[in-house]
Scaffold this motif. Sequence first.
Motif, PDB file in Angstrom:
ATOM      1  N   ALA A   5       0.778  -1.204  -0.038  1.00  0.00           N
ATOM      2  CA  ALA A   5       0.007   0.129  -0.090  1.00  0.00           C
ATOM      3  C   ALA A   5       0.855   1.348   0.164  1.00  0.00           C
ATOM      4  CB  ALA A   5      -1.022  -0.182   1.288  1.00  0.00           C
ATOM      5  N   ASP A   6       2.058   1.300   0.767  1.00  0.00           N
ATOM      6  CA  ASP A   6       2.883   2.617   0.915  1.00  0.00           C
ATOM      7  C   ASP A   6       4.347   2.101   0.967  1.00  0.00           C
ATOM      8  OD1 ASP A   6       3.764   4.870   1.173  1.00  0.00           O
ATOM      9  OD2 ASP A   6       2.689   5.391   2.951  1.00  0.00           O
ATOM     10  N   PRO A   7       4.920   1.549  -0.141  1.00  0.00           N
ATOM     11  CA  PRO A   7       6.540   1.053   0.065  1.00  0.00           C
ATOM     12  C   PRO A   7       7.308   2.435   0.315  1.00  0.00           C
ATOM     13  CG  PRO A   7       5.626   1.454  -2.346  1.00  0.00           C
ATOM     14  CD  PRO A   7       4.240   1.927  -1.565  1.00  0.00           C
ATOM     15  N   LEU A   8       6.864   3.657  -0.046  1.00  0.00           N
ATOM     16  CA  LEU A   8       7.636   4.608   0.575  1.00  0.00           C
ATOM     17  C   LEU A   8       7.955   5.053   1.914  1.00  0.00           C
ATOM     18  CD1 LEU A   8       7.199   7.369  -2.526  1.00  0.00           C
ATOM     19  CD2 LEU A   8       8.839   5.825  -2.246  1.00  0.00           C
ATOM     20  N   ALA A   9       6.622   4.756   2.615  1.00  0.00           N
ATOM     21  CA  ALA A   9       6.927   4.934   4.027  1.00  0.00           C
ATOM     22  C   ALA A   9       7.660   3.654   4.618  1.00  0.00           C
ATOM     23  CB  ALA A   9       5.551   4.877   4.574  1.00  0.00           C
ATOM     24  N   LEU A  10       7.457   2.514   4.110  1.00  0.00           N
ATOM     25  CA  LEU A  10       8.272   1.498   4.637  1.00  0.00           C
ATOM     26  C   LEU A  10       9.743   1.583   4.600  1.00  0.00           C
ATOM     27  CD1 LEU A  10       6.335  -1.987   3.815  1.00  0.00           C
ATOM     28  CD2 LEU A  10       7.523  -1.179   5.933  1.00  0.00           C
ATOM     29  N   ARG A  11      10.062   2.058   3.228  1.00  0.00           N
ATOM     30  CA  ARG A  11      11.735   2.245   2.948  1.00  0.00           C
ATOM     31  C   ARG A  11      12.124   3.322   3.689  1.00  0.00           C
ATOM     32  NH1 ARG A  11      12.676   3.023  -3.275  1.00  0.00           N
ATOM     33  NH2 ARG A  11      14.755   3.283  -2.187  1.00  0.00           N
ATOM     34  N   ALA A  12      11.270   4.288   4.019  1.00  0.00           N
ATOM     35  CA  ALA A  12      11.899   5.361   4.948  1.00  0.00           C
ATOM     36  C   ALA A  12      12.047   5.056   6.477  1.00  0.00           C
ATOM     37  CB  ALA A  12      10.880   6.826   5.007  1.00  0.00           C
ATOM     38  N   ALA A  13      11.002   4.326   6.800  1.00  0.00           N
ATOM     39  CA  ALA A  13      11.322   3.706   8.244  1.00  0.00           C
ATOM     40  C   ALA A  13      12.344   2.944   8.312  1.00  0.00           C
ATOM     41  CB  ALA A  13       9.889   2.886   8.578  1.00  0.00           C
ATOM     42  N   ILE A  14      12.576   1.997   7.553  1.00  0.00           N
ATOM     43  CA  ILE A  14      13.752   1.012   7.315  1.00  0.00           C
ATOM     44  C   ILE A  14      15.109   2.100   7.695  1.00  0.00           C
ATOM     45  CG2 ILE A  14      15.193  -0.680   5.949  1.00  0.00           C
ATOM     46  CD1 ILE A  14      12.503  -1.586   5.067  1.00  0.00           C
ATOM     47  N   ASP A  15      15.122   3.007   6.459  1.00  0.00           N
ATOM     48  CA  ASP A  15      16.346   3.970   6.681  1.00  0.00           C
ATOM     49  C   ASP A  15      16.426   4.603   8.063  1.00  0.00           C
ATOM     50  OD1 ASP A  15      18.530   5.413   4.839  1.00  0.00           O
ATOM     51  OD2 ASP A  15      17.383   6.985   5.870  1.00  0.00           O
ATOM     52  N   THR A  16      15.505   4.830   8.627  1.00  0.00           N
ATOM     53  CA  THR A  16      15.482   5.676   9.937  1.00  0.00           C
ATOM     54  C   THR A  16      16.018   4.608  11.027  1.00  0.00           C
ATOM     55  OG1 THR A  16      13.558   7.110   9.201  1.00  0.00           O
ATOM     56  CG2 THR A  16      14.351   7.079  11.626  1.00  0.00           C
ATOM     57  N   VAL A  17      15.518   3.418  10.967  1.00  0.00           N
ATOM     58  CA  VAL A  17      15.837   2.314  12.032  1.00  0.00           C
ATOM     59  C   VAL A  17      17.321   2.268  11.884  1.00  0.00           C
ATOM     60  CG1 VAL A  17      15.556   0.276  12.760  1.00  0.00           C
ATOM     61  CG2 VAL A  17      13.797   1.591  12.433  1.00  0.00           C
ATOM     62  N   ARG A  18      17.892   2.119  10.582  1.00  0.00           N
ATOM     63  CA  ARG A  18      19.208   1.757  10.219  1.00  0.00           C
ATOM     64  C   ARG A  18      20.045   2.909  10.861  1.00  0.00           C
ATOM     65  NH1 ARG A  18      19.018   1.402   4.932  1.00  0.00           N
ATOM     66  NH2 ARG A  18      19.037  -0.777   4.992  1.00  0.00           N
ATOM     67  N   ASN A  19      19.629   4.157  10.674  1.00  0.00           N
ATOM     68  CA  ASN A  19      20.775   5.321  11.076  1.00  0.00           C
ATOM     69  C   ASN A  19      20.604   5.612  12.473  1.00  0.00           C
ATOM     70  OD1 ASN A  19      21.600   5.680   8.528  1.00  0.00           O
ATOM     71  ND2 ASN A  19      19.590   6.927   7.985  1.00  0.00           N
ATOM     72  N   GLU A  20      19.266   5.407  13.289  1.00  0.00           N
ATOM     73  CA  GLU A  20      18.842   5.592  14.397  1.00  0.00           C
ATOM     74  C   GLU A  20      18.699   4.212  15.204  1.00  0.00           C
ATOM     75  OE1 GLU A  20      16.406   8.862  14.961  1.00  0.00           O
ATOM     76  OE2 GLU A  20      16.977   9.764  12.985  1.00  0.00           O
ATOM     77  N   PRO A  21      19.320   3.341  15.553  1.00  0.00           N
ATOM     78  CA  PRO A  21      18.934   1.801  16.021  1.00  0.00           C
ATOM     79  C   PRO A  21      18.441   2.160  17.473  1.00  0.00           C
ATOM     80  CG  PRO A  21      21.473   2.274  16.187  1.00  0.00           C
ATOM     81  CD  PRO A  21      21.015   3.313  15.357  1.00  0.00           C
ATOM     82  N   THR A  22      18.909   3.192  18.210  1.00  0.00           N
ATOM     83  CA  THR A  22      18.331   3.458  19.555  1.00  0.00           C
ATOM     84  C   THR A  22      16.704   3.779  19.640  1.00  0.00           C
ATOM     85  OG1 THR A  22      19.668   5.436  19.786  1.00  0.00           O
ATOM     86  CG2 THR A  22      20.556   3.206  20.466  1.00  0.00           C
ATOM     87  N   CYS A  23      16.547   4.233  18.681  1.00  0.00           N
ATOM     88  CA  CYS A  23      15.007   5.144  18.434  1.00  0.00           C
ATOM     89  C   CYS A  23      13.995   4.070  18.661  1.00  0.00           C
ATOM     90  CB  CYS A  23      14.760   5.920  17.231  1.00  0.00           C
ATOM     91  SG  CYS A  23      13.360   6.875  17.252  1.00  0.00           S
ATOM     92  N   PHE A  24      13.452   3.992  19.927  1.00  0.00           N
ATOM     93  CA  PHE A  24      12.394   2.938  19.865  1.00  0.00           C
ATOM     94  C   PHE A  24      11.005   3.244  19.151  1.00  0.00           C
ATOM     95  CE2 PHE A  24      15.282   2.311  23.500  1.00  0.00           C
ATOM     96  CZ  PHE A  24      15.261   0.876  23.495  1.00  0.00           C
TER      97      PHE A  24
END
Length: 722
Positions: free
Chosen positions: A664-683
Amino acid sequence: MTAVPILLKHQSAARARAGLDTVALGLPATLIVVALGWRLFGTAGLAAVAVLGILSLTVIAAWRSRRFDRRWLIGELDARIPRFEDSTALLFRDPATLTGLATLQRDRLEGRIHEAAAVDLRPDWSRRAILIAWGAAVVLIAAILAWPKSDGAGTRTAAPARSAAGAAAPVLTGARLRITPPAYTGLPVREQTALDARVPEGSRIDWMLDFAPHPSMAGLEFPENTPISLIRDGQRWTGARIVDRSMLYRITAPGLTQQRLNRLDAIADAEPVVRLVDPQSQLIQLTPGQRAWTPVFEASDDYGVIETATLRITVTQGDGENITFKQRAMPLRGQGTAKQLRFSTTLDLGREGMAAGSDLIVQLIVTDNRAPERHTVEGPSVILRWPANLAMAEGLDGMAMRIMPAYFASQRQIIINAEALIARRRTLTGDAFTDASNVIGEEQAALRLRYGQFMGEEAEGGGSGGGIILPTADAPAAPALPTADAPAPRTRPEEHHDDHEGEDHADEPAAGGMGEEVDVLHQFGHAHDDRDVATLFQPQTRSALARALDAMWASERELRQGWPEAALPHANTALELLKEAQRATRIFLPRVGSDIPPVDFSRRLTGKREDIVAENPETPERPPADAVAADAWRALEERPGSTSAPLALGALDRWVRANGGRLADPLALRAAIDTVRNEPTCFDCRRRLRALLWTALQRPVPAPGRRGAPGARGQRYLDGLR
C-alpha cells in the motif's frame, strides 16, 4: 548567431538582480570600513577606503553575475517552460546551420516564445542577510564613531571567533519549498516549510535551505534518482527538480548530521469521467411517433476538460448476419465550468437513416487539458432501438406495446424489477403503475413458456397444477411468444414407436437464433412419445419444475392485475424451486478413469488392518513469500526481559523493492527502514516500522483444521463399526 531578444531580457534581469543584491549585501561592510578608516586616518583614509570599497563591490558583483550565462538561461527555460520541450538551445543557434527536424522544432518554439514573457528568472533577494548586514552596520558604525581613540583590539578579537565558527559543524537552520504546479492544473505557486510534500505530477520544486555555519558544499540525495548539487546564493542554498513520480530524498552536507529521508508524493492526473445524464438507461426503445432524440452527457475532470468533444454516431440496419452500419463523428461544444461540462445535441432520426429494425448508437469522446500528453476517454455507449415488431397504428399510438427479447429476462431479474416498481409506487400514477406491472407480467409469462417446453406443454400452457390452460378447438389461438419461433408441432400418442431405424427427422424444429425460443427436446433428442408426458428430467426434478411453473403462473396473474406486492412471494417461490431443479439435474463425471489398487485376496475377510493406510508423506517446508518481513516483524517485538533480535535491514529493504507493486505504501516502509538503520536506539522508529510491516504482510489463506481425537464414547462407536 542571433539570439531571441525576449529571452536575453531574462538574462539581463537576472544579472542586474544579482549585482544589486551584491551591492545591498556589501555596502554595509564598505560603510563600516570607511567609518573605521576615517576614524583612524582622517579624510585621506576615508577617500582611499571608499575607492577600494567601491572597486571591491564592483568586482564581486561582476563575479556573482558570471553564473547567469547562456547555459544557465537555457537550463532555466527548459526547466520552467515544459512546452519548450528541452529544446531552448535551438533558439540560440544560427537558423542556417539547422537542418531537418531541428528546423521544424525551432519553428515550433518560435511560436511559443511569448510564454517566456510571464516567467521570472531573477534570483531572490537575500532579505534576511541584507537586514542582518544593515543592522550590524548601524550598530558598528555607531560604536566606531563613539570611540575616544582608534584601537585595533576589536579586529584582533574577532578573528578567533570567526575561526571557531568556521570549524563548527553545519546545522540546517531553515528550509522552504517552492512548489510550481504544471500550467495546465491552474494551481498557484505555493511555498511551505515542511520538507515532505504532495504535489501534482510534473511539478517543479525549488529547495531554499539555510545553514549555520555554511558548509563547503551541500546537495540532495535521492536513493533511486540522480542527486542534485545545491548552489549557494548569498546566505541561501538553492536547487530545483521536476517531480514526475513519488520519491524519497535526504539533505546532505559535509559535517551535517545524518538527516532522515523525506518524501515527495506525485499525484497523477486522473482521467476525465463521462456520465450519462439523459436517458437514464444505456438501452432504450423508440417511442411511437418519435422523430428526434436528445442524449445528454456530462464530463468532469480534476483540472479541466477541453470544451470541444466528439460525438461518435453509429446507425445499424438489417438483421442477423446481414447487418450494415454507417458511422460518423460530430463535434460538440460543452456548457458549464472547465471542471464540469455538459454536452448535448438533438439528432433527427430520419436524417440519421433510422428505420424499423435499426439501432442508433452514440458515444461521447472527451479530452482533458493535461500537458504534454492529454487523456482521451470514451464515454458509455447509448443505444436507441427501433424494434422491427413495433406496431404503430394510426390513432392508436398509445396502445403500441414494447416487447423486449425473451433472453433479457430471468426469474431473479423479474424479482428485482418488481421490487424496484414497488419502491417507485409513490412517484407513479395508477395507470402508469399498472402498465409497468403488466410489462413485468409479460416477462414472467415469457419465462414461464420457456421453462414450460421442458414439461411438454403447449405454447400457452401453465404449470402442472390448476394453473394449466390448454387450448381447445373453440379457444382462440394463443398469443405468440416475443420471439420469431413458430409453435412446435404436438406429437400424438398413437405415433409412438420403438424402432429408430429408417427415421427421417428432417421436419424437426431447427435451433433458434439469439433471443429465440429453442425446442431443446426436439433439437437435441428424439421425442417418440406423448409430449405431455415426455421430459428430460427425473420424476422428482419434474415435480419441482411443475411447482415452479405454478408459482410463475400465480406471479404472472398478480402482476398483470397491478399487484406486484402480492406477486413477490410467488416469484421468490419459483426462484427457489428453479434452483432446486437445477441442483437435481447436475451430473458429476470423473475427468479420468478410476485407478483402483489390486485386491489382496490373502487378507480378505481376515479383519487385519495393518499397513492398509499409507503413511503421510512429509510435505517439504517452503518459506512463505513474506518470510523476510515476518522475521523482521518478530525481531522488532518488545517484550520484558527479552533481548532485541538482530534485524536484517538489507534483506528487508530488498524485499520492499521487490514487492513494491502490491504494498500500500512502499515509500513509508523504506523511509522507516532507513530511519531504524541510522537511529538504532530510536524505539518509536522501531515501533513505527513494526506497525507498517504488519499492514504489509499478506493474510494467510484459511485452511481446514485437522479433526480432533474422538473421546471414549466416540472411540467405542468407531470400534463397533470395525
